[in-house]
Design an enzyme around this catalytic site. Structure first.
Site, mmCIF file in Angstrom:
data_model
loop_
_atom_site.group_PDB
_atom_site.id
_atom_site.type_symbol
_atom_site.label_atom_id
_atom_site.label_comp_id
_atom_site.label_asym_id
_atom_site.label_seq_id
_atom_site.Cartn_x
_atom_site.Cartn_y
_atom_site.Cartn_z
ATOM 1 C CB ALA A 29 -0.982 0.110 1.439
ATOM 2 C CB ALA A 30 2.736 2.959 -1.701
ATOM 3 C CB THR A 69 10.574 1.946 -5.995
ATOM 4 O OG1 THR A 69 11.415 2.741 -7.266
ATOM 5 C CG2 THR A 69 10.951 3.309 -4.566
ATOM 6 C CG ASP A 70 13.986 1.125 -9.863
ATOM 7 O OD1 ASP A 70 13.383 2.491 -9.423
ATOM 8 O OD2 ASP A 70 14.778 0.760 -11.210
ATOM 9 C CD GLU A 71 10.334 6.450 -9.371
ATOM 10 O OE1 GLU A 71 10.564 7.282 -8.548
ATOM 11 O OE2 GLU A 71 9.805 5.871 -9.867
ATOM 12 C CE1 TYR A 81 5.949 5.782 -4.658
ATOM 13 C CE2 TYR A 81 7.846 5.918 -6.555
ATOM 14 C CZ TYR A 81 7.125 5.071 -5.784
ATOM 15 O OH TYR A 81 7.505 4.053 -5.530
ATOM 16 C CE LYS A 118 7.595 2.094 -1.504
ATOM 17 N NZ LYS A 118 6.738 1.909 -0.839
ATOM 18 C CG ASN A 138 6.375 -3.950 -11.897
ATOM 19 O OD1 ASN A 138 5.428 -4.331 -11.261
ATOM 20 N ND2 ASN A 138 8.035 -3.421 -11.280
ATOM 21 C CB VAL A 196 7.565 12.007 -24.830
ATOM 22 C CG1 VAL A 196 8.737 11.406 -24.341
ATOM 23 C CG2 VAL A 196 6.525 10.488 -26.154
ATOM 24 C CG ASP A 233 12.217 16.375 -18.660
ATOM 25 O OD1 ASP A 233 11.743 14.682 -18.330
ATOM 26 O OD2 ASP A 233 13.467 16.284 -18.795
ATOM 27 C CG HIS A 274 11.841 12.677 -15.170
ATOM 28 N ND1 HIS A 274 11.432 12.790 -16.653
ATOM 29 C CD2 HIS A 274 11.850 11.725 -14.993
ATOM 30 C CE1 HIS A 274 11.222 11.857 -17.064
ATOM 31 N NE2 HIS A 274 11.386 10.995 -15.968
HETATM 32 N N1 LIG Z 1 3.842 0.612 -10.398
HETATM 33 C C1 LIG Z 1 6.233 0.517 -10.088
HETATM 34 O O1 LIG Z 1 6.844 0.336 -10.964
HETATM 35 C C2 LIG Z 1 6.022 0.325 -8.997
HETATM 36 C C3 LIG Z 1 8.183 -0.301 -9.158
HETATM 37 C C4 LIG Z 1 8.843 -0.363 -7.613
HETATM 38 C C5 LIG Z 1 7.831 -0.987 -6.548
HETATM 39 N N2 LIG Z 1 6.417 -0.154 -6.345
HETATM 40 C C6 LIG Z 1 5.745 -0.378 -5.547
HETATM 41 O O2 LIG Z 1 4.837 -0.835 -5.017
HETATM 42 C C7 LIG Z 1 4.061 -1.362 -4.080
HETATM 43 C C8 LIG Z 1 2.184 -1.026 -5.650
HETATM 44 O O3 LIG Z 1 2.469 -0.034 -6.559
HETATM 45 P P1 LIG Z 1 1.553 0.442 -7.109
HETATM 46 O O4 LIG Z 1 2.072 0.339 -8.326
HETATM 47 O O5 LIG Z 1 0.987 -1.342 -7.504
HETATM 48 O O6 LIG Z 1 0.280 1.111 -6.710
HETATM 49 P P2 LIG Z 1 -0.350 1.815 -7.108
HETATM 50 O O7 LIG Z 1 -0.897 2.903 -7.010
HETATM 51 O O8 LIG Z 1 -1.712 0.645 -7.530
HETATM 52 O O9 LIG Z 1 -1.463 1.016 -5.303
HETATM 53 C C9 LIG Z 1 -1.551 1.229 -4.441
HETATM 54 C C10 LIG Z 1 -2.805 0.604 -2.956
HETATM 55 O O10 LIG Z 1 -2.640 1.558 -2.466
HETATM 56 C C11 LIG Z 1 -3.886 1.363 -1.678
HETATM 57 N N3 LIG Z 1 -3.196 2.757 -0.974
HETATM 58 C C12 LIG Z 1 -2.825 3.995 -0.797
HETATM 59 N N4 LIG Z 1 -3.254 4.363 0.390
HETATM 60 C C13 LIG Z 1 -3.574 3.324 0.866
HETATM 61 C C14 LIG Z 1 -3.652 3.786 3.014
HETATM 62 N N5 LIG Z 1 -3.719 4.885 3.145
HETATM 63 N N6 LIG Z 1 -4.365 1.997 3.321
HETATM 64 C C15 LIG Z 1 -4.879 1.366 2.513
HETATM 65 N N7 LIG Z 1 -4.158 1.367 0.877
HETATM 66 C C16 LIG Z 1 -3.405 2.354 0.714
HETATM 67 C C17 LIG Z 1 -4.655 2.208 -2.871
HETATM 68 O O11 LIG Z 1 -5.821 2.240 -2.957
HETATM 69 C C18 LIG Z 1 -4.519 1.091 -4.014
HETATM 70 O O12 LIG Z 1 -4.996 0.001 -4.281
HETATM 71 C C19 LIG Z 1 4.298 0.332 -3.977
HETATM 72 O O13 LIG Z 1 4.850 0.806 -2.390
HETATM 73 C C20 LIG Z 1 5.244 0.890 -4.950
HETATM 74 O O14 LIG Z 1 5.939 1.983 -4.621
HETATM 75 C C21 LIG Z 1 5.805 0.217 -7.690
#
Ligand SMILES: NC(=O)c1ccc[n+]([C@@H]2O[C@H](COP(=O)([O-])OP(=O)(O)OC[C@H]3O[C@@H](n4cnc5c(N)ncnc54)[C@H](O)[C@@H]3O)[C@@H](O)[C@H]2O)c1
Length: 345
Positions: free
Chosen positions: A80-81, A130-132, A155, A159, A185, A211, A284, A288
């Site tokens: 969750a994030a 994340t790698d960020e 962000y 993290k 992803n 872009v 941009d 970034h």
């Molecule tokens: N998307 C990417 O490319 C990527 C890459 C690396 C890491 N991540 C990490 O993976 C995780 C998931 O990413 P994602 O792309 O699926 O995100 P997303 O935004 O699609 O999903 C996040 C989910 O968390 C829930 N959420 C947000 N705040 C909340 C809270 N306070 N309480 C409970 N639930 C809450 C949202 O409702 C949502 O369903 C994150 O922690 C993100 O940092 C993402």
């Protein structure tokens, strides 16, 4: 195992929920259902006896205690994030509240629950990051697990803060944690504010495909089903207190990724071809990051994990999925902020 997945109604979390149920794990999906969530993402498992849903916000400590006491999970997979960099530029507060304070709440709830259970070694708190957090690379080099943190957006800073909290809860309290830091992803059920679905849906609509900058930013692209598989691998076999970088072994410049998507669309929807005529370079994103690249040696050598698809294959599957699932994405275009330029500061 019984696994509590936070953020299981989001993009990556829902892939984890679907795969975990398919592997026979019981799953409790805990999600606050923010703008980014969609319970349709888990509709395929919603009727399974292995699946339960809890509409809970990780900022609500009492609710977390109640969920842990009711469901008694063997592990927590914390996804969750708030996850969109552009939104973090416009409104960083929500990122601090959920990603930092929410993770702190979850750690404290997990610590209390784990202590009450007699501190079992088999318990896991798996933090997904994340790698960020590692910042921006030049033309060469890759992030390893030992790369110093250097986050540059609200962000990634939030993290990074959450990663530090998770490590501290391990070192100080002995909580059995594992961490993963993953690259970008893409794949099915990706919310249409992120680059890959934006490109597909703009191209299908015959609208300009935005872009950022010169399109030269490089990311390492990972198919979401591969990420979910890697997360379950680390959960099952990762070493306590260790972090694992997860990458797709697929570095690509944004502009090349966009052109590849357009080429798939030319093939699958020839009436709109050539779709790359719609590419429009826009101002941009501030700050970034230029390049991210993952050194996947640790997860490959220690856990034997590698991605199963190339970016070419994964993008093909993704484009096909969006073409077949308009009922899923069409309603999301009306959600707040979708389709607008965000994060210009
Ligand atoms: N998307 C990417 O490319 C990527 C890459 C690396 C890491 N991540 C990490 O993976 C995780 C998931 O990413 P994602 O792309 O699926 O995100 P997303 O935004 O699609 O999903 C996040 C989910 O968390 C829930 N959420 C947000 N705040 C909340 C809270 N306070 N309480 C409970 N639930 C809450 C949202 O409702 C949502 O369903 C994150 O922690 C993100 O940092 C993402």
């Amino acid at each position: 195992m019984k696994i509590l997945v936070t953020g299981g109604a989001g993009f990556i979390g829902s892939a984890v929920v679907r795969q975990a149920v398919a592997r026979g794990h019981a799953v409790v999906n805990l999600d606050a259902l923010t703008y980014a969530a969609n319970l349709e993402n888990v509709a395929s498992v919603a009727d399974s006896p292995l699946y339960a849903f809890e509409h809970v916000d990780i900022r609500d400590r009492a609710a977390l205690d109640r969920v842990l006491a009711d469901h008694r999970p063997d592990a927590i997979l914390h996804l969750a994030a708030e996850s969109h960099v552009d939104r973090s530029i416009d409104g960083p507060g929500a990122f601090i509240e959920t990603n930092v304070t929410g993770t702190y709440n979850l750690l404290e709830a997990a610590r209390a629950y784990w202590t009450a259970q007699g501190r079992p070694d088999a318990f896991r708190f798996h933090h997904i990051s994340t790698d960020e957090v590692f910042g921006s690379l030049g033309e060469t080099g890759q992030f390893t697990e030992d790369t110093p943190y250097d986050p540059r957006s609200p962000y990634s800073a939030s993290k990074a803060a959450s990663d530090h909290l998770v490590r501290a809860w391990h070192e100080t309290y002995g909580l059995p944690v594992v961490l993963t830091n993953c690259s970008n992803n893409y794949g099915p059920f990706h919310f249409p504010e992120k680059l890959v679905p934006v490109v597909i849906l703009k191209a299908l609509a015959g609208q300009p495909i935005p872009v950022y900058g010169d399109g030269g930013n490089v990311r390492d692209w990972l198919y979401v089903e591969d990420h979910a598989d890697a997360l379950l691998t680390v959960l099952e076999r990762g070493e306590i207190g260790r972090s694992y970088n997860i990458g797709g072994e697929n570095e690509a410049r944004n502009i090349d990724l966009v052109r590849t998507i357009c080429a798939h669309l030319d093939d699958l929807r020839p009436e709109g071809a050539p779709h790359d005529r719609l590419i429009a370079f826009v101002t941009d994103r501030p700050g970034h990051d230029r390049r991210y690249a993952i050194d996947p040696t640790r997860i490959r050598t220690e856990l034997g994990w590698r991605p199963s698809v190339t970016v070419e294959q994964g993008l093909r599957l993704t484009v096909e999925w969006y073409l077949a699932n308009e009922d899923w994405w069409r309603p999301l275009l009306d959600r707040q902020g979708v389709g607008q330029r965000l994060g210009t500061a």
